[in-house]
Design a protein around this motif. Structure first.
Motif, PDB file in Angstrom:
ATOM      1  N   SER A  35       0.845  -1.186   0.000  1.00  0.00           N
ATOM      2  CA  SER A  35       0.000   0.000   0.000  1.00  0.00           C
ATOM      3  C   SER A  35       0.887   1.245   0.000  1.00  0.00           C
ATOM      4  O   SER A  35       1.737   1.406   0.871  1.00  0.00           O
ATOM      5  CB  SER A  35      -0.910  -0.004   1.235  1.00  0.00           C
ATOM      6  OG  SER A  35      -1.742   1.131   1.255  1.00  0.00           O
ATOM      7  N   CYS A  37       2.265   4.830   0.617  1.00  0.00           N
ATOM      8  CA  CYS A  37       2.059   5.764   1.714  1.00  0.00           C
ATOM      9  C   CYS A  37       3.211   6.759   1.813  1.00  0.00           C
ATOM     10  O   CYS A  37       4.284   6.563   1.234  1.00  0.00           O
ATOM     11  CB  CYS A  37       1.836   5.051   3.040  1.00  0.00           C
ATOM     12  SG  CYS A  37       3.106   3.880   3.489  1.00  0.00           S
ATOM     13  N   ARG A  49       0.983   8.021   6.456  1.00  0.00           N
ATOM     14  CA  ARG A  49      -0.365   8.260   5.922  1.00  0.00           C
ATOM     15  C   ARG A  49      -0.539   7.599   4.559  1.00  0.00           C
ATOM     16  O   ARG A  49       0.379   7.600   3.737  1.00  0.00           O
ATOM     17  CB  ARG A  49      -0.637   9.757   5.807  1.00  0.00           C
ATOM     18  CG  ARG A  49      -0.470  10.499   7.132  1.00  0.00           C
ATOM     19  CD  ARG A  49      -1.016  11.895   7.062  1.00  0.00           C
ATOM     20  NE  ARG A  49      -0.791  12.619   8.313  1.00  0.00           N
ATOM     21  CZ  ARG A  49      -1.487  13.687   8.680  1.00  0.00           C
ATOM     22  NH1 ARG A  49      -2.446  14.162   7.910  1.00  0.00           N
ATOM     23  NH2 ARG A  49      -1.223  14.289   9.836  1.00  0.00           N
ATOM     24  N   ASN A  50      -1.758   7.073   4.318  1.00  0.00           N
ATOM     25  CA  ASN A  50      -2.032   6.462   3.024  1.00  0.00           C
ATOM     26  C   ASN A  50      -2.447   7.511   1.998  1.00  0.00           C
ATOM     27  O   ASN A  50      -2.405   8.711   2.269  1.00  0.00           O
ATOM     28  CB  ASN A  50      -3.080   5.343   3.157  1.00  0.00           C
ATOM     29  CG  ASN A  50      -4.455   5.866   3.542  1.00  0.00           C
ATOM     30  OD1 ASN A  50      -4.760   7.059   3.458  1.00  0.00           O
ATOM     31  ND2 ASN A  50      -5.332   4.958   3.974  1.00  0.00           N
ATOM     32  N   LYS A  51      -2.857   7.060   0.814  1.00  0.00           N
ATOM     33  CA  LYS A  51      -3.177   7.991  -0.273  1.00  0.00           C
ATOM     34  C   LYS A  51      -4.384   8.870   0.037  1.00  0.00           C
ATOM     35  O   LYS A  51      -4.563   9.919  -0.567  1.00  0.00           O
ATOM     36  CB  LYS A  51      -3.401   7.222  -1.580  1.00  0.00           C
ATOM     37  CG  LYS A  51      -2.120   6.637  -2.151  1.00  0.00           C
ATOM     38  CD  LYS A  51      -2.314   6.092  -3.550  1.00  0.00           C
ATOM     39  CE  LYS A  51      -3.147   4.840  -3.564  1.00  0.00           C
ATOM     40  NZ  LYS A  51      -3.208   4.216  -4.917  1.00  0.00           N
ATOM     41  N   ASN A  53      -4.744  10.153   2.974  1.00  0.00           N
ATOM     42  CA  ASN A  53      -4.221  10.954   4.082  1.00  0.00           C
ATOM     43  C   ASN A  53      -4.697  10.454   5.447  1.00  0.00           C
ATOM     44  O   ASN A  53      -4.743  11.211   6.420  1.00  0.00           O
ATOM     45  CB  ASN A  53      -4.568  12.440   3.916  1.00  0.00           C
ATOM     46  CG  ASN A  53      -3.486  13.351   4.473  1.00  0.00           C
ATOM     47  OD1 ASN A  53      -2.310  13.016   4.417  1.00  0.00           O
ATOM     48  ND2 ASN A  53      -3.868  14.487   5.000  1.00  0.00           N
ATOM     49  N   LEU A  56      -1.757   5.860   9.679  1.00  0.00           N
ATOM     50  CA  LEU A  56      -1.644   4.402   9.678  1.00  0.00           C
ATOM     51  C   LEU A  56      -0.964   3.811  10.910  1.00  0.00           C
ATOM     52  O   LEU A  56      -1.080   2.601  11.145  1.00  0.00           O
ATOM     53  CB  LEU A  56      -0.865   3.951   8.432  1.00  0.00           C
ATOM     54  CG  LEU A  56      -1.544   4.235   7.084  1.00  0.00           C
ATOM     55  CD1 LEU A  56      -0.598   3.883   5.951  1.00  0.00           C
ATOM     56  CD2 LEU A  56      -2.846   3.458   6.958  1.00  0.00           C
ATOM     57  N   THR A  97      -5.391  -3.193   7.903  1.00  0.00           N
ATOM     58  CA  THR A  97      -5.893  -1.815   7.793  1.00  0.00           C
ATOM     59  C   THR A  97      -7.358  -1.705   8.194  1.00  0.00           C
ATOM     60  O   THR A  97      -7.822  -0.622   8.560  1.00  0.00           O
ATOM     61  CB  THR A  97      -5.721  -1.263   6.364  1.00  0.00           C
ATOM     62  OG1 THR A  97      -6.522  -2.018   5.453  1.00  0.00           O
ATOM     63  CG2 THR A  97      -4.269  -1.300   5.924  1.00  0.00           C
ATOM     64  N   ASP A 299      -8.067   2.678   1.271  1.00  0.00           N
ATOM     65  CA  ASP A 299      -7.392   3.891   0.819  1.00  0.00           C
ATOM     66  C   ASP A 299      -7.914   4.373  -0.531  1.00  0.00           C
ATOM     67  O   ASP A 299      -7.303   5.216  -1.185  1.00  0.00           O
ATOM     68  CB  ASP A 299      -5.876   3.668   0.744  1.00  0.00           C
ATOM     69  CG  ASP A 299      -5.481   2.565  -0.224  1.00  0.00           C
ATOM     70  OD1 ASP A 299      -6.362   1.786  -0.633  1.00  0.00           O
ATOM     71  OD2 ASP A 299      -4.284   2.478  -0.558  1.00  0.00           O
TER      72      ASP A 299
END
Length: 308
Positions: A35, A37, A49-51, A53, A56, A97, A299
């Protein structure tokens, strides 16, 4: 506002799949099954942070000390992965997640700990460095990160993309990414400076319902959007667990499609608010051959699952 303080970076995107090639102008690295990030790291804090925002670290607390491996305050672009039997496992990553129970999260990371693989550096000490050529950013990345079991740097080779791609076939990995050595970093944009070369293909779909089949099998009904209209995209059966659908999905009385797709008259329809990833083997003819459900993802929104 300072890039480190604003914390709302949209990662640069990778263009669609191309055939393997060699090039003196490119570097080639593995495409990891994880994933994407962004990591904001300084001496006192780790903010991953993931895509979308979303923070995580609550889901991946084993990464809360990776800032100790950084020589200077920085922002890194990379991939969050979970290894199972020596390979990145997307299903285990996405399962984590979606967890909220702290005890279950602790059990999960003790069994399959996560790792952050950095492949770009966007900010160093007190300045944004996205206008530097990629090859220069790679050198700065190597000088900034001290690797351990929780954080590593993505390795790359020059010129020989075809042989690296062949190795991914032998190891049944996703594929590789080719990047121009002099490419700048463009927030949230997709350019042909970076391109995918994938052996195993995958895509994201809105979960629209499911069908109970023989031998206790369950098949997910898949959809993607075209001009805000949900389009039927077939099914996936392998890897699907009915219990996950019942727990995560919200049943509705009628089909989310404008008309019920043929062969789906017995489907149990769900509100299309879940996204899943499906992987399949490429073939000369179109279609998802030997498709496998890889997992749900949080995400990405269903409306971002677009018909290509």
């Amino acid at each position: 506002m300072d890039l480190f303080e604003s914390r709302n970076i949209k990662p640069m995107l990778i263009a669609e799949n191309v055939e393997p090639f060699n090039s003196h102008e490119h570097i080639f690295e593995l495409k990891l099954d994880g994933s994407r990030c962004i990591a904001y790291l300084d001496k006192d804090e780790v903010d991953l942070r993931n895509k979308r925002n979303v923070k995580l670290i609550p889901k991946f607390p084993e990464l809360s000390n990776i800032n100790k491996q950084i020589k200077k305050r920085c922002i890194l672009d990379g991939e969050l992965i979970v290894m199972v039997e020596g390979k990145p496992n997307f299903y285990e990553l996405q399962r984590r997640t979606l967890m909220s129970n702290k005890f279950k999260i602790e059990l999960a990371y003790k069994q399959h700990p996560a790792c952050f693989i950095a492949y770009d550096i966007l900010y160093l000490e007190d300045r944004q460095i996205t206008d530097l050529p990629l090859i220069e950013r790679k050198k700065l990345l190597a000088k900034t990160v001290k690797e351990n079991e929780q954080i590593a740097i993505s390795r790359y080779i020059e010129y020989n993309g075809i042989d690296l791609y062949k190795l991914t076939e032998l190891q049944e990995l996703e594929g590789i990414v080719a990047k121009l050595k002099d490419s700048k970093y463009y927030f949230g944009k997709r350019t042909h400076d970076w391109v995918k070369i994938k052996w195993l293909l995958d895509d994201d779909f809105a979960v629209c319902g499911y069908i109970e089949k023989d031998n206790n099998m369950t098949s997910i009904v898949l959809g993607q959007y075209k001009n805000d209209e949900l389009v039927y995209k077939g099914h996936v059966t392998l890897g699907v667990r009915k219990s996950d659908l019942i727990k995560k999905g919200k049943a509705i009385e009628s089909s989310p499609f404008s008309t019920i797709p043929q062969g789906n008259e017995e489907a149990i329809w769900l509100e299309p608010n879940l996204v899943c990833t499906v992987q399949w083997m490429p073939r000369q003819n179109k279609g998802m051959n030997q498709s496998v459900f890889k997992g749900f993802r949080d995400d990405k929104t269903p409306k971002e699952c677009i018909v290509k």
